[in-house]
Every structure is written in structure tokens, then in C-alpha cells.
Scaffold this motif. Structure first.
Motif, PDB file in Angstrom:
ATOM      1  N   LYS A   1      22.676 -53.698  45.612  1.00  0.00           N
ATOM      2  CA  LYS A   1      22.565 -53.538  46.940  1.00  0.00           C
ATOM      3  C   LYS A   1      21.497 -54.731  47.164  1.00  0.00           C
TER       4      LYS A   1
ATOM      5  N   GLY B   1      22.100 -50.623  52.294  1.00  0.00           N
ATOM      6  CA  GLY B   1      22.115 -51.896  51.999  1.00  0.00           C
ATOM      7  C   GLY B   1      23.554 -52.516  51.790  1.00  0.00           C
ATOM      8  N   LYS B   2      23.771 -53.849  52.066  1.00  0.00           N
ATOM      9  CA  LYS B   2      24.904 -54.737  51.731  1.00  0.00           C
ATOM     10  C   LYS B   2      25.102 -54.559  50.315  1.00  0.00           C
ATOM     11  N   LYS B   3      26.392 -54.921  49.779  1.00  0.00           N
ATOM     12  CA  LYS B   3      26.544 -54.752  48.391  1.00  0.00           C
ATOM     13  C   LYS B   3      26.217 -56.184  47.858  1.00  0.00           C
TER      14      LYS B   3
ATOM     15  N   TYR C   1      18.633 -56.148  50.066  1.00  0.00           N
ATOM     16  CA  TYR C   1      17.717 -55.294  51.163  1.00  0.00           C
ATOM     17  C   TYR C   1      17.712 -56.391  52.364  1.00  0.00           C
TER      18      TYR C   1
END
Lengths: 546, 210
Positions: A421, A497-499, A423
Motif C-alpha cells: 500500500k 491506501g492506494k495499491k 501512504y
């Protein structure tokens, strides 16, 4: 070379158990180095936060002269606990046990460490040690109040729970030794084909040097601690002046371990710096071999400087100047590293991402810490500054500004790889800035206070020190705020969070060739290494940025 | 599917065997043991240099006979240990078991002797903190302090050795240790030799300095 990332449906190590259990037992009984690394991360980070909170209370007490919130005895136990927790539970195991466990095998191209079960055992020994520290707080007699150095004769006279607490340090030493043995064997036996000694990433080199110090130095503190316990229980007299023993001998034995221990703390951090700077400068490291050798040199010379902690304890003049000279010599390999890092950035294509900012903050803080180390390493000035706030400030600049900052740098650098992930980068930049401001506000006044004569470990102080003490306390709030902010947005990133991609920063060491988070066995087949560790021409083969 | 993957993984992990690595790990561990005792030997050296006469005097009170007997016992046990490894290498399981059992027997014998030696000392009132001992000079107090701590720590290592060797005996009997997989026995042997080696230094330093 290897192209492992292109395997979309693959399960990560979070989804595959190494044993027959699922759920919590698949973690508690795992022998996977990555899962053990994550468990260490959770445990060590928790103790770090406990240490931070204790530090906050100490600063609160020192905000105004006289009693502010606690009694003197409480303050004595708090500074002891702050030291014991931060040193034995956070900073010694911190980088090797978390990031060493997770990334050493991957960077070598191995599937695991040499002794996976021993690795799990050393985690549990760590946990047992930590529990003993906590238990010692609540037993009758009260928490230990000797300071983290356990100096004799006070530590055999005080009625507080010294034996239990230092036995915990003994246990934690075992964990450290076993990790060291595991890493040395791993580096010798499990390098992938083509991974020659001088193709190993510098984090591996520094962890290797650290592992040697863990093996060589830790047994000495082990026996010393045992002797203190025996002394308290049976009154053998080995360190007791009343029976002919020599308390100075205790100090020697204590520092034979505890000085190399500061290199256990700082060397892995230097390795992380050597990873982060090339990645964000897109340039191969300047002076690879010098950095690798300087790690070994620090490990070796660092073993021979212990008595500079004892310049005022009673030693012959000859030994004092020899130890002072050796102390100056150990600054050389550290200087070699700093200059090589800066030279790496020269004419690089610098991308100041979050981990790089942490490293910049490290170079600034660590340089101050290192240079003030020379001030206390010189005989004449040390007599003036010994046991004052100056030493406290120096120590925190080196350990917290050095290793602590790099702990956060490593966390931000490898977080996408460990958890898959990303941040919030804006929050992360704010936290670096806050950390830097808070840190300097908290610790820089201590240099001045120490120079003016404020002794360390004192509960109270003279009125003329009040304004700087107040500044320092306010700095502690900013610093702690930054730390809790970091922990907060990282935990948030775990869920929201974004991958992260396999290679978010454009790194080229082996961990960036595999998926984020890594699959169970790291590599589908053991890779063959054909490149130097920081050869950024690989980025094209890795299809970075396409 | 998932259970399939798990099954293959656990098989692969069992199949991974690195005898050289295991021996290397053991040597590193023995190195830490040497440093552990090294701290004690350092302390001994400092105090013997400080109180040579009193160490001499105190050394007279130790029983050289029992010390010599225990040295012979330990040296013989090292021999049987080595023979046990040699026997399993030559596929002679029965002999290996006999040799390992005799090593254990010698270890127990050593502890029995140690027990009588210590009880004799204690019954004479010589133990840390006793009234008789505290009346003696500082050097003698330190000598006996070191004597109890160092031989005690050594005896503790013997006890751990007995536990390890008992496990090895069980492994041997149950064919977990075989002629092509005996690194466990070899490593236990290395440990046993180290314990023996430390005694070889303890013996002259305490029993023969009179």
C-alpha cells in the motif's frame, strides 16, 4: 534478468500460510522471515511508542523548576525505563530484526534465512524478555531506578527490582545473538548464484557487520549481567568493593558490550542510507567498496573504544589517551560514509521523495551528533562535559537523530513493498518537517544546558536553566506529535491506501524486482545475478515507468 | 488450490538441508560461549594479578584429587563422544548408541563428583556470604567467589549438555540421526568438546595454582 512482478493473480505471503494453521496461529507459528519481520515491527514499534510516552512525561516534569508532576523517585524509574526500553527493546533490535529479517534474504536472492525456526525462536525470546521488563515494574520493591547502565555499587545496593529487569536484558541478548548467528550464516550460505560479495547491496553489508558485533559483543554483557544478579543474590564480591571487588571492572565489562552496541544500532541505519540515496539519485553509489569496508572497519575499531565512557572513572593516563585516540580513529570510517553519500548525490538526478527527505534530515542530525562525539571523545573537554546534558544531547543526536530517523526512512522506503500500500505523501512530508523542527528544539538546547553545567539524570535544576528546559519540553511535544502522526497515517494507509506498484521508487536491488507485497517464497526460482547492485541501467529491462 | 500450494511449500522447506550452514551456525554459537567464559577468565586474570598470594593460599584448600578425577572423566567423555560420531559415520548404529550412552554416563559421574566436592566445601562453611569466608582476606573471598561462579556456570553447561545428548540418544534410537544425516549429533559433539575444553582451563587455574 528476473522479471517476477508480471504475475497478476499471484498470492502474497499474507495469503499463504507456512504451516497447517490459519488465522492468528499461522502468524504465531510461522517460520517465514517476512511474517517474523512484521511481527517484530508490531512489537518493536509498540515499545518505541511506550518509550516516547515515558520521555514525554520526563520532559513534562522538567518543564518548570521544582516538582511539576511527579516525585523524584518516580523520575528516577522513568529515566531508567526510558533507557532500557529504547535501547534494549527498540533501537538494538529495531533495524536488523525488522528490516534485516524482511529484506536480507530477499536482497540476497534467497527464499528465507539460514535457520527459519531459530528465527522464530529469537522472536519469542525477544517477547519473553519484553514481558520480564514489564513484570519487573509491578513486583514488590518497585521498578528499577539505576539508570540503563546499571552501575555498581548502586545496582547491588538498591532495593528495587534490579535483578528481574537486568535478567530481561540478558534474555534479550540471547535473541540478539541468535539473530546475529542467523544472518552471518545466511550471508555466507544463501547468496544467489552470481551474488558475489561485492554485488551484495550495502544494506546487506552493514547488516552483516552488525551481525558480527552482535555475536562478538553480546556474550560479554550476558556474563556481566549474570554476575550482577549473582552478586545481588549471594554476595560473591566480584564487583563489591567491600569484599575486595572492583566496581570499575564492571564499567569496563559493561562498556565492552555497550559501546559496540551503539554500532549495532547505527550500522544497519547506515546501510539503509546507502540504499535510499542511490535510488533517489538514480546514480550508482559512489565508493561502493569503501562503504562496505568502512562498515567492517567501524565494527572492528568500534570494539576497541569502550573506555572512552570512563575517562572520569579512574584510569591510567596512558589508557585514557589511547582510548581517546582510538575514538578519533573510529570517526574516520563514519566520515568516509558521509562523504561517499554526498558524492553519490553529486550530478545525480535527485528525486526528493519522502524517504530521501528523512535521509537528508539524518545526514544533518547525524553530522551534529558525530562531531559533538569528538568533543566528548577528547580528554580535556570530556572532563568538563562528562555526565552533563551535553552527553545526553550527543547521544540522542546520534541514536535518535541517526538510527531513529533512519528507522522512519526505512519504514517509508519499504512500506509499499512490505504492505503493498502507498501512504499519503503530503502527510509524510509534513511529518518529516515537524520531526526535524521538534527534534532540534528538544535536543539542541541540551547541548547548551550541558555546556553551562546541567548534569544528566537530575530531577530538578537551577532557575537559570529554566527557559531552555521549557524550549526543550515544547520541542518534545512537536516531536512526539510528528511520531504519532506518522504512525497514524501509516495505519490509515494499511486500510485505505492506494495499491502500491512493484517498484514505486525506481529501485534496482532485488526486492524491487518482485511483487508488492512479496509472494510466499520471494522468488519463483532463485535468480541469477548479473548486475552490480546499483546499476540503474536495469530499470529499462525492468520496464520501470512504462 | 491454496492447500495445495501450502503442501508443496512445507515439503520444500523440509527438503532444504544445509549441513555446512548448520555447522557454521554451531561454530558461531560456540564462539559466543567462549566470549561468555572469556569475560570470567578476564575477571579471574585481573584479580589473580591483584591478589597473587591470597589466590595461592585459597587454591590450597581445593581437592586436587577430585579435580584430577573429573578431568579424566571429562576427557574420556569427549573421546566416547567423538567415537559415537565416527561410529554412525561408519553405519554402526549399535556402537554409536553405546558410545553416546557412555558419554552421558561420564557426564553424570562428573556431576556426582561435583556434588560431593561442593557439599564438602559448603559443610566446611566455605560458600559466598558465609561467616567463615567473610573472615578471610579479600583475595581469598574473591577466589572462592570465582570458583563457585565459574565451576557453577561450567556445571550448568554440563547439565544442558546432558539434556541435549539425551535428545540425541533418542534421535539415534529412532533413526532420526543416520549415517547420511548426522549433523545434529556432530553439532552436539562440538558443544560437548567446548564444555570439555573450558574445564581444561578451569582445572589448572583453580586446582593447580598451589
Amino acid at each position: 534478468m528476473i522479471n517476477e512482478a508480471a504475475n497478476p493473480g499471484e498470492k502474497s505471503f499474507y495469503q499463504v500460510s507456512t504451516n497447517k494453521h490459519t488465522g492468528i496461529l499461522s502468524w504465531l507459528l510461522t517460520v517465514d522471515h517476512k511474517r517474523i519481520g512484521i511481527m517484530y515491527l508490531i512489537a518493536i514499534l509498540s515499545f518505541f511508542l511506550v518509550g516516547v510516552v515515558i520521555g514525554l512525561f520526563m520532559r513534562w516534569e522538567l518543564m518548570f523548576p521544582g516538582k511539576t508532576i511527579m516525585e523524584a523517585q518516580t523520575y528516577n524509574t522513568l529515566f531508567t525505563l526510558h533507557g532500557v526500553i529504547m535501547i534494549f527493546l527498540f533501537i538494538i533490535p529495531g533495524l536488523p530484526a525488522i528490516f534485516g529479517n524482511f529484506f536480507l534474504p530477499i536482497q540476497l536472492g534467497a527464499k528465507d534465512v539460514a535457520f527459519p525456526r531459530l528465527n522464530l525462536l529469537s522472536f519469542y525470546i525477544y517477547v519473553i524478555g519484553a514481558i520480564l521488563v514489564l513484570v519487573s515494574l509491578f513486583l514488590p520493591g518497585g521498578p528499577i531506578d539505576t539508570g540503563w547502565t546499571f552501575y555498581i555499587p548502586y545496582s547491588i545496593r538498591t532495593s528495587t527490582n534490579v535483578s528481574m529487569a537486568i535478567f530481561a536484558a540478558f534474555i534479550l541478548g540471547f535473541s540478539s545473538i541468535l539473530t546475529g548467528i542467523n544472518f552471518v550464516t545466511t550471508v555466507h550460505r544463501l547468496r544467489a548464484p552470481g551474488m558475489t560479495w561485492f554485488r551484495m547491496p550495502l544494506f546487506v553489508w552493514s547488516t552483516y557487520a552488525t551481525a558480527w558485533i552482535q555475536i562478538i559483543a553480546t556474550p560479554v554483557i550476558g556474563i556481566t549481567i549474570l554476575l550482577v544478579i549473582i552478586e545481588r543474590a549471594f554476595g560473591v564480591g566480584i564487583f563489591d568493593p567491600a569484599l575486595g571487588g572492583d566496581p570499575i571492572l564492571f564499567q569496563h565489562l559493561f562498556w565492552i558490550y555497550s559501546h559496540p552496541a551503539v554500532y549495532i544500532m547505527i550500522l544497519p541505519a547506515m546501510g539503509v542510507v546507502s540504499e535510499i540515496i542511490p535510488t533517489f539519485s538514480r546514480r550508482t553509489i559512489f565508493g561502493y567498496k569503501q562503504i562496505a569496508y568502512s562498515s567492517l572497519a567501524i565494527a572492528f575499531v568500534g570494539y576497541l573504544v569502550w573506555a572512552h565512557h570512563m575517562f572520569t572513572s579512574g584510569m591510567s593516563d596512558t589508557s585514557r589517551w589511547i582510548f581517546s585516540l582510538l575514538t578519533f580513529i573510529v570517526a574516520l570510517p563514519s566520515g568516509v560514509k558521509i562523504f561517499n553519500w554526498v558524492a553519490t548525490m553529486y550530478k545525480g538526478s535527485i528525486d526528493p521523495q519522502v524517504p530521501f527527505l528523512w535521509v537528508m534530515s539524518f545526514i544533518f542530525l547525524f553530522s551534529i551528533g558525530g562531531l559533538t562525539g569528538l568533543v566528548v571523545g577528547a580528554l580535556a573537554t570530556d572532563v568538563h562535559l562528562h555526565d552533563t546534558y551535553f552527553v545526553v544531547a550527543h547521544f540522542h543526536y546520534v541514536m535518535f537523530g541517526g538510527t531513529g530517523t533512519i528507522f522512519f526512512a526505512a519504514l517509508h522506503y519499504w512500506f509499499p513493498k512490505m504492505f503493498g500500500k502507498m501512504y499519503n505523501k503530503r502527510f509524510a512530508v509534513i511529518s518529516v518537517v515537524l520531526f526535524f523542527i521538534g527534534f532540534n528544539m528538544l535536543y539542541f538546547p541540551k547541548f547548551i544546558l550541558g555546556y553551562m553545567g546541567m548534569p544528566r539524570r537530575y530531577y530538578d535544576y537551577l532557575p537559570e536553566f529554566a527557559s531552555l528546559q521549557l524550549v526543550s519540553t515544547i520541542g518534545s511535544w512537536i516531536l512526539a506529535g510528528a511520531i504519532f502522526f506518522v504512525v497514524g497515517y501509516l495505519i490509515h494507509a494499511l486500510y485505505k491506501g492506494k495499491k502500491a506498484t512493484a517498484n514505486p521508487w525506481g529501485g534496482v536491488t532485488l526486492e524491487w524486482h518482485i511483487a508488492s507485497p512479496p509472494p510466499m517464497e520471494n522468488f519463483h526460482e532463485i535468480p541469477t545475478i548479473t548486475h552490480e547492485p546499483y546499476d540503474f541501467s536495469q530499470l529499462k529491462e525492468m520496464k520501470y515507468g512504462e | 488450490m491454496a492447500s495445495n500450494i501450502e503442501a508443496t511449500i512445507s515439503i520444500e522447506q523440509q527438503a532444504h538441508r544445509d549441513d555446512v550452514g548448520a555447522r557454521m551456525g554451531m561454530w558461531l554459537f560456540l564462539f559466543t560461549e567462549i566470549l561468555l567464559f572469556g569475560g570470567m577468565f578476564l575477571i579471574y586474570a585481573v584479580y589473580r594479578y591483584q591478589y597473587p598470594d591470597q589466590f595461592h593460599l585459597a587454591g590450597m584448600e581445593l581437592n586436587t584429587g577430585i579435580g584430577t578425577l573429573n578431568t579424566i572423566i571429562l576427557l574420556t567423555s569427549s573421546l566416547t563422544m567423538a567415537l559415537s560420531i565416527a561410529a554412525i559415520q561408519k553405519k554402526n548404529k549399535a556402537l554409536s548408541i553405546i558410545m553416546l550412552s557412555s558419554t552421558l554416563l561420564f557426564a553424570l559421574l562428573f556431576m556426582v563428583n561435583k556434588f560431593f566436592e561442593w557439599s564438602a566445601k559448603i559443610s566446611h562453611g566455605i560458600f559466598p556470604g558465609s561467616k567463615e569466608l567473610l573472615e578471610k582476606q579479600n583475595g581469598e573471598i574473591l577466589f572462592f567467589g570465582l570458583y563457585y561462579v565459574m565451576t557453577g556456570l561450567h556445571a550448568f553447561h554440563i547439565i544442558i549438555g546432558i539434556v541435549i545428548l539425551t535428545f540425541m540418544l533418542v534421535f539415534l534410537i529412532r533413526n532420526k540421526i543416520t549415517s547420511d544425516n548426522y549433523v545434529k549429533l556432530e553439532n552436539s559433539g562440538l558443544y560437548w568438546h567446548l564444555v570439555d575444553l573450558i574445564w581444561i582451563f578451569l582445572f589448572p587455574l583453580f586446582y593447580l595454582i598451589q
